[in-house]
Design a protein around this motif. Structure first.
Motif, PDB file in Angstrom:
ATOM      1  N   ALA A 184       0.842  -1.276   0.086  1.00 32.74           N
ATOM      2  CA  ALA A 184       0.049   0.018  -0.155  1.00 32.74           C
ATOM      3  C   ALA A 184       0.911   1.101  -0.175  1.00 32.74           C
ATOM      4  CB  ALA A 184      -0.884  -0.049   1.231  1.00 32.74           C
ATOM      5  N   GLN A 185       0.347   2.297  -0.701  1.00 32.93           N
ATOM      6  CA  GLN A 185       1.338   3.514  -0.568  1.00 32.93           C
ATOM      7  C   GLN A 185       0.128   4.886  -0.541  1.00 32.93           C
ATOM      8  OE1 GLN A 185       3.388   2.804  -4.247  1.00 32.93           O
ATOM      9  NE2 GLN A 185       2.282   4.385  -5.330  1.00 32.93           N
ATOM     10  N   VAL A 186       0.738   5.944  -0.079  1.00 33.13           N
ATOM     11  CA  VAL A 186       0.012   7.232   0.050  1.00 33.13           C
ATOM     12  C   VAL A 186       0.231   7.712  -1.590  1.00 33.13           C
ATOM     13  CG1 VAL A 186      -0.436   9.202   1.022  1.00 33.13           C
ATOM     14  CG2 VAL A 186       0.013   7.314   2.107  1.00 33.13           C
ATOM     15  N   LEU A 187      -0.757   8.035  -2.238  1.00 34.83           N
ATOM     16  CA  LEU A 187      -0.565   8.744  -3.432  1.00 34.83           C
ATOM     17  C   LEU A 187      -0.951  10.364  -3.465  1.00 34.83           C
ATOM     18  CD1 LEU A 187      -2.930   6.597  -5.764  1.00 34.83           C
ATOM     19  CD2 LEU A 187      -0.562   6.309  -5.240  1.00 34.83           C
ATOM     20  N   GLU A 188      -1.641  10.695  -2.623  1.00 30.36           N
ATOM     21  CA  GLU A 188      -1.705  12.198  -2.417  1.00 30.36           C
ATOM     22  C   GLU A 188      -1.685  12.554  -0.893  1.00 30.36           C
ATOM     23  OE1 GLU A 188      -4.877  14.245  -4.420  1.00 30.36           O
ATOM     24  OE2 GLU A 188      -5.040  12.556  -6.049  1.00 30.36           O
TER      25      GLU A 188
ATOM     26  N   GLY B 108       3.919  -0.846   6.592  1.00 29.76           N
ATOM     27  CA  GLY B 108       3.755  -2.222   6.532  1.00 29.76           C
ATOM     28  C   GLY B 108       2.060  -2.170   5.816  1.00 29.76           C
ATOM     29  N   LEU B 109       1.031  -2.721   6.655  1.00 30.48           N
ATOM     30  CA  LEU B 109      -0.296  -2.583   5.993  1.00 30.48           C
ATOM     31  C   LEU B 109      -1.122  -1.687   6.841  1.00 30.48           C
ATOM     32  CD1 LEU B 109      -0.827  -6.480   5.158  1.00 30.48           C
ATOM     33  CD2 LEU B 109      -0.192  -4.283   3.640  1.00 30.48           C
ATOM     34  N   GLN B 110      -0.718  -0.572   7.653  1.00 29.69           N
ATOM     35  CA  GLN B 110      -1.154   0.416   8.295  1.00 29.69           C
ATOM     36  C   GLN B 110      -1.104   1.823   7.536  1.00 29.69           C
ATOM     37  OE1 GLN B 110       0.499   0.692  12.080  1.00 29.69           O
ATOM     38  NE2 GLN B 110      -0.651  -0.852  12.965  1.00 29.69           N
ATOM     39  N   VAL B 111      -2.253   2.325   7.585  1.00 29.63           N
ATOM     40  CA  VAL B 111      -2.260   3.792   7.009  1.00 29.63           C
ATOM     41  C   VAL B 111      -2.502   4.659   8.397  1.00 29.63           C
ATOM     42  CG1 VAL B 111      -3.390   5.616   5.700  1.00 29.63           C
ATOM     43  CG2 VAL B 111      -3.627   3.248   5.095  1.00 29.63           C
ATOM     44  N   ILE B 112      -1.248   5.709   8.343  1.00 32.94           N
ATOM     45  CA  ILE B 112      -1.095   6.583   9.491  1.00 32.94           C
ATOM     46  C   ILE B 112      -1.462   8.066   9.162  1.00 32.94           C
ATOM     47  CG2 ILE B 112       0.136   7.172  11.494  1.00 32.94           C
ATOM     48  CD1 ILE B 112       1.735   4.691  10.925  1.00 32.94           C
TER      49      ILE B 112
ATOM     50  N   VAL C 211      -5.223  10.394  -0.373  1.00 30.69           N
ATOM     51  CA  VAL C 211      -5.478   9.500  -1.191  1.00 30.69           C
ATOM     52  C   VAL C 211      -4.255   8.189  -1.109  1.00 30.69           C
ATOM     53  CG1 VAL C 211      -5.925   8.546  -3.737  1.00 30.69           C
ATOM     54  CG2 VAL C 211      -6.741  10.942  -3.025  1.00 30.69           C
ATOM     55  N   TYR C 212      -4.752   7.062  -0.931  1.00 27.16           N
ATOM     56  CA  TYR C 212      -3.876   6.032  -0.946  1.00 27.16           C
ATOM     57  C   TYR C 212      -4.339   4.595  -1.594  1.00 27.16           C
ATOM     58  CZ  TYR C 212      -7.068   3.403   2.618  1.00 27.16           C
ATOM     59  OH  TYR C 212      -7.948   2.815   2.795  1.00 27.16           O
ATOM     60  N   ALA C 213      -3.459   3.870  -2.009  1.00 27.50           N
ATOM     61  CA  ALA C 213      -3.991   2.787  -2.898  1.00 27.50           C
ATOM     62  C   ALA C 213      -3.096   1.526  -2.542  1.00 27.50           C
ATOM     63  CB  ALA C 213      -3.450   2.863  -4.255  1.00 27.50           C
ATOM     64  N   TRP C 214      -3.605   0.398  -2.612  1.00 24.52           N
ATOM     65  CA  TRP C 214      -3.097  -0.903  -2.221  1.00 24.52           C
ATOM     66  C   TRP C 214      -3.238  -1.758  -3.571  1.00 24.52           C
ATOM     67  CZ3 TRP C 214      -6.478  -5.089  -2.639  1.00 24.52           C
ATOM     68  CH2 TRP C 214      -7.884  -4.710  -2.483  1.00 24.52           C
ATOM     69  N   LYS C 215      -2.137  -2.643  -3.548  1.00 24.94           N
ATOM     70  CA  LYS C 215      -2.089  -3.610  -4.804  1.00 24.94           C
ATOM     71  C   LYS C 215      -1.976  -4.996  -4.022  1.00 24.94           C
ATOM     72  CE  LYS C 215       0.628  -0.388  -7.537  1.00 24.94           C
ATOM     73  NZ  LYS C 215       1.529  -0.338  -8.904  1.00 24.94           N
ATOM     74  N   GLY C 216      -2.896  -5.958  -4.958  1.00 24.63           N
ATOM     75  CA  GLY C 216      -3.080  -7.174  -4.201  1.00 24.63           C
ATOM     76  C   GLY C 216      -3.429  -8.184  -5.469  1.00 24.63           C
ATOM     77  N   LEU C 217      -3.778  -9.407  -5.034  1.00 28.01           N
ATOM     78  CA  LEU C 217      -4.283 -10.174  -6.052  1.00 28.01           C
ATOM     79  C   LEU C 217      -5.811 -10.664  -5.826  1.00 28.01           C
ATOM     80  CD1 LEU C 217      -1.254 -12.741  -5.952  1.00 28.01           C
ATOM     81  CD2 LEU C 217      -1.780 -10.989  -7.837  1.00 28.01           C
TER      82      LEU C 217
ATOM     83  N   ASN D  83      -6.417  -1.000  -5.942  1.00 26.79           N
ATOM     84  CA  ASN D  83      -7.799  -0.208  -5.412  1.00 26.79           C
ATOM     85  C   ASN D  83      -7.324   0.970  -4.748  1.00 26.79           C
ATOM     86  OD1 ASN D  83      -8.714  -2.733  -6.308  1.00 26.79           O
ATOM     87  ND2 ASN D  83      -9.657  -3.244  -4.245  1.00 26.79           N
ATOM     88  N   THR D  84      -7.989   2.052  -5.079  1.00 20.31           N
ATOM     89  CA  THR D  84      -7.618   3.340  -4.599  1.00 20.31           C
ATOM     90  C   THR D  84      -8.846   3.943  -3.394  1.00 20.31           C
ATOM     91  OG1 THR D  84      -6.545   3.431  -6.417  1.00 20.31           O
ATOM     92  CG2 THR D  84      -6.873   5.759  -5.198  1.00 20.31           C
ATOM     93  N   VAL D  85      -8.401   4.454  -2.582  1.00 22.99           N
ATOM     94  CA  VAL D  85      -9.129   5.129  -1.380  1.00 22.99           C
ATOM     95  C   VAL D  85      -9.025   6.528  -1.518  1.00 22.99           C
ATOM     96  CG1 VAL D  85     -10.188   5.069   0.830  1.00 22.99           C
ATOM     97  CG2 VAL D  85      -9.493   2.983  -0.214  1.00 22.99           C
TER      98      VAL D  85
END
Length: 123
Positions: free
Chosen positions: A63-67, A78-82, A96-102, A111-113
């Protein structure tokens, strides 16, 4: 031909610590593969909000922060958004953050939130 869209759920839950749990609240955010959805988070001014990401279908790879937010900062560990509001700030913010998965069939998905944040004196 039948087309199936896999829906997954990213659960945002506060950390187990009672003091952190009282600083913020975030609901479950349901996402559809390769889509952008909106979420809402409520945070107490001057306190950080650490939310765990959990998926219901398929593994999450990263997962990563995009904006970045305009009135604070957001990071992924890790798998936490702070999210941390800037000192003294009360009002609305967003990041805005997004995570990549299968997906369940092992196909890649992103998927983007877009998270809207309300920072106030108390929850």
């Amino acid at each position: 031909m039948i087309k199936v869209a896999a829906m997954s759920c990213v659960m945002l839950t506060g950390l187990c610590s009672p003091s952190l749990a009282m600083n913020c609240w975030g609901p479950t955010v349901s996402t559809l593969g390769n889509q952008t959805v909106q979420g809402q988070m409520f945070v107490v001014a001057g306190k950080r909000c650490a939310m765990k990401l959990r998926m219901s279908h398929g593994p999450m790879l990263n997962a990563q922060v995009l904006e970045q937010p305009s009135h604070g900062s957001a990071t992924v560990r890790g798998l936490q958004v702070i999210y941390s509001p800037r000192a003294g700030y009360i009002g609305e913010d967003r990041f805005v953050y997004a995570w990549k998965g299968l997906d369940p069939l092992n196909r890649p998905r992103t998927n983007t939130v877009e998270m809207r944040v309300q920072v106030s004196q108390k929850l």
